[in-house]
Write a protein that holds these residues in place. Structure first.
Motif, mmCIF file in Angstrom:
data_model
loop_
_atom_site.group_PDB
_atom_site.id
_atom_site.type_symbol
_atom_site.label_atom_id
_atom_site.label_comp_id
_atom_site.label_asym_id
_atom_site.label_seq_id
_atom_site.Cartn_x
_atom_site.Cartn_y
_atom_site.Cartn_z
ATOM 1 N N ALA A 48 0.817 -0.858 -0.037
ATOM 2 C CA ALA A 48 -0.116 0.048 0.008
ATOM 3 C C ALA A 48 0.760 1.254 0.082
ATOM 4 C CB ALA A 48 -0.957 -0.014 1.129
ATOM 5 N N VAL A 94 -6.960 -1.358 -4.965
ATOM 6 C CA VAL A 94 -7.783 -0.870 -4.047
ATOM 7 C C VAL A 94 -7.435 0.834 -3.666
ATOM 8 C CG1 VAL A 94 -8.156 -3.005 -2.813
ATOM 9 C CG2 VAL A 94 -6.419 -1.448 -2.272
ATOM 10 N N ILE A 97 -8.779 4.554 1.988
ATOM 11 C CA ILE A 97 -8.641 3.653 3.204
ATOM 12 C C ILE A 97 -9.285 4.447 4.281
ATOM 13 C CG2 ILE A 97 -6.409 4.036 3.868
ATOM 14 C CD1 ILE A 97 -5.938 1.234 4.657
ATOM 15 N N TRP A 103 -4.410 -1.268 6.606
ATOM 16 C CA TRP A 103 -4.183 -1.497 5.245
ATOM 17 C C TRP A 103 -4.194 -3.029 4.887
ATOM 18 C CZ3 TRP A 103 -0.574 -4.377 2.742
ATOM 19 C CH2 TRP A 103 0.677 -4.872 3.242
ATOM 20 N N TRP A 109 -10.744 -0.773 2.896
ATOM 21 C CA TRP A 109 -10.817 -0.156 1.768
ATOM 22 C C TRP A 109 -12.083 0.146 1.050
ATOM 23 C CZ3 TRP A 109 -5.794 1.715 0.067
ATOM 24 C CH2 TRP A 109 -4.960 1.274 0.885
#
Length: 121
Positions: A48, A94, A97, A103, A109
């Motif tokens: 992420a 994705v 958040i 994450w 998400w």
């Protein structure tokens, strides 16, 4: 609402490389990431990148995968090197958040792409 479209998946031999791309329908000034799901397994967070450019990785890909984002192109990338058969999975992009510390949690998400298949043999 953000629409995400992944590309770049395919078949590769072990030890090879692939770069996944994820095009977003809006300016990408938000957190984004990649998840993957192998047959019969849970969907897991791979990497992420936060809005400030901070990155984080699953231990299984650390040192082999690199996540990056080009806000000018509204595109997220995942450079995958030294691929292993266990990297075989559907990879999902994705975005947005609720809390960075979550994450790895798929429920955290907001937006998901349709996925792109990566097969390593």
């Amino acid at each position: 609402h953000v629409q995400l479209v992944e590309s770049g998946g395919g078949s590769v031999q072990a030890g090879g490389s692939l770069t996944l791309s994820c095009g977003a329908s809006t300016y990408t000034d938000y957190s984004m990431g990649w998840f993957r799901q192998a047959p019969g397994k849970e969907r897991e967070g791979v990497a992420a990148i936060d809005s400030d450019g901070s990155t984080t990785y699953a231990d299984s890909v650390k040192g082999r995968f690199t996540i990056s984002k080009d806000n000018a192109k509204n595109t997220l990338y995942l450079q995958m090197n030294s691929l292993k058969p266990e990297d075989t999975a559907m990879y999902f992009c994705v975005a947005v958040i609720s809390r960075w510390s979550r994450w790895r949690d798929r429920e955290a998400w907001t937006y998901w792409g349709q996925g792109t298949q990566v097969t390593v043999s």
